[in-house]
Design a protein around this motif. Structure first.
Motif, short mmCIF file in Angstrom:
data_model
loop_
_atom_site.label_atom_id
_atom_site.label_comp_id
_atom_site.label_asym_id
_atom_site.label_seq_id
_atom_site.Cartn_x
_atom_site.Cartn_y
_atom_site.Cartn_z
N HIS A 271 -5.76 8.24 -2.69
CA HIS A 271 -6.53 6.86 -2.70
C HIS A 271 -7.58 6.80 -3.88
O HIS A 271 -8.66 6.55 -3.88
N HIS B 125 0.83 -1.28 0.03
CA HIS B 125 0.06 -0.17 0.20
C HIS B 125 1.00 1.27 0.22
O HIS B 125 0.77 2.28 -0.78
N PHE C 210 -4.79 4.38 -7.88
CA PHE C 210 -4.11 3.78 -6.53
C PHE C 210 -4.26 2.30 -6.05
O PHE C 210 -3.63 1.48 -6.36
N HIS D 263 1.93 4.16 -3.04
CA HIS D 263 1.81 5.86 -2.87
C HIS D 263 2.77 6.57 -3.32
O HIS D 263 2.67 7.70 -3.68
#
Ligand SMILES: [Zn+2]
Length: 181
Positions: free
Chosen positions: A152, A142, A156, A146
């Motif tokens: 988000h 995660h 993404f 980024h």
């Protein structure tokens, strides 16, 4: 400032312009807290703690200070474990998926598992050592995603999903754990 006290564990010292004198309280996490006037030196705060041990023992509902000490010890161990694992795991996933980041920082924030800053530093919570490996890997992937998307957005999540097809389940399961150490 934090005083590492052999009897009370981590004692949090808060300097506040509002306090006129030194006051002891216990935080919700069970730590002893001292609020002191802004101008109080660290030396004075320590001395005050030392000279007031009896009062603190009697007045404060620290049921078992050794519990606090044990918790601080656990945190130290966890940091050691995390240092030997998380930076390498991050590197492994970064290499595997072609990401370049600048630095890996270990944190023990109470509210988040990880973060990725615009200067490409990835922070990982040492509490990750207490969650199952697939969830730990999910957090790492995660944060790596980024690096390409600082939000988000759909793009993404698509990128996260391309590395971890169970990411939705992992995100959900992670909520059952508390990042605070
Ligand atoms: Zn995120």
């Amino acid at each position: 400032m934090v005083i590492n006290d052999p009897e009370f564990g981590e004692v949090i010292v808060r300097k506040s312009p509002l306090s006129r004198n030194i006051k002891f309280t216990v935080s919700t996490s069970g730590r002893l807290q001292m609020s002191v006037p802004t101008y109080t030196s660290d030396f004075l705060a320590k001395r005050f703690l030392n000279t007031n041990r009896d009062v603190i023992r009697k007045k404060l509902p620290i049921k078992d200070p050794s519990t606090q000490r044990a918790r601080d010890y656990q945190k130290k161990l966890l940091m050691k474990k995390a240092k030997e694992y998380l930076p390498y795991r991050l590197e492994y996933h970064a290499k595997m998926h072609g990401y370049t980041y600048d630095k890996c920082r270990l944190t023990h924030a109470n509210t988040r598992w990880g973060s990725c800053s615009s200067n490409r530093t990835i922070s990982l919570n040492i509490g990750l050592m207490n969650v199952p490996e697939p969830l730990r890997d999910y957090v790492i992937l995660h944060e790596l995603a980024h690096l390409n998307h600082m939000d988000h957005s759909k793009a993404f999540w698509a990128e996260v999903g391309s590395h971890d097809k169970n990411y939705k389940a992992h995100e959900k399961k992670l909520k059952m754990f508390n990042p605070g150490v």
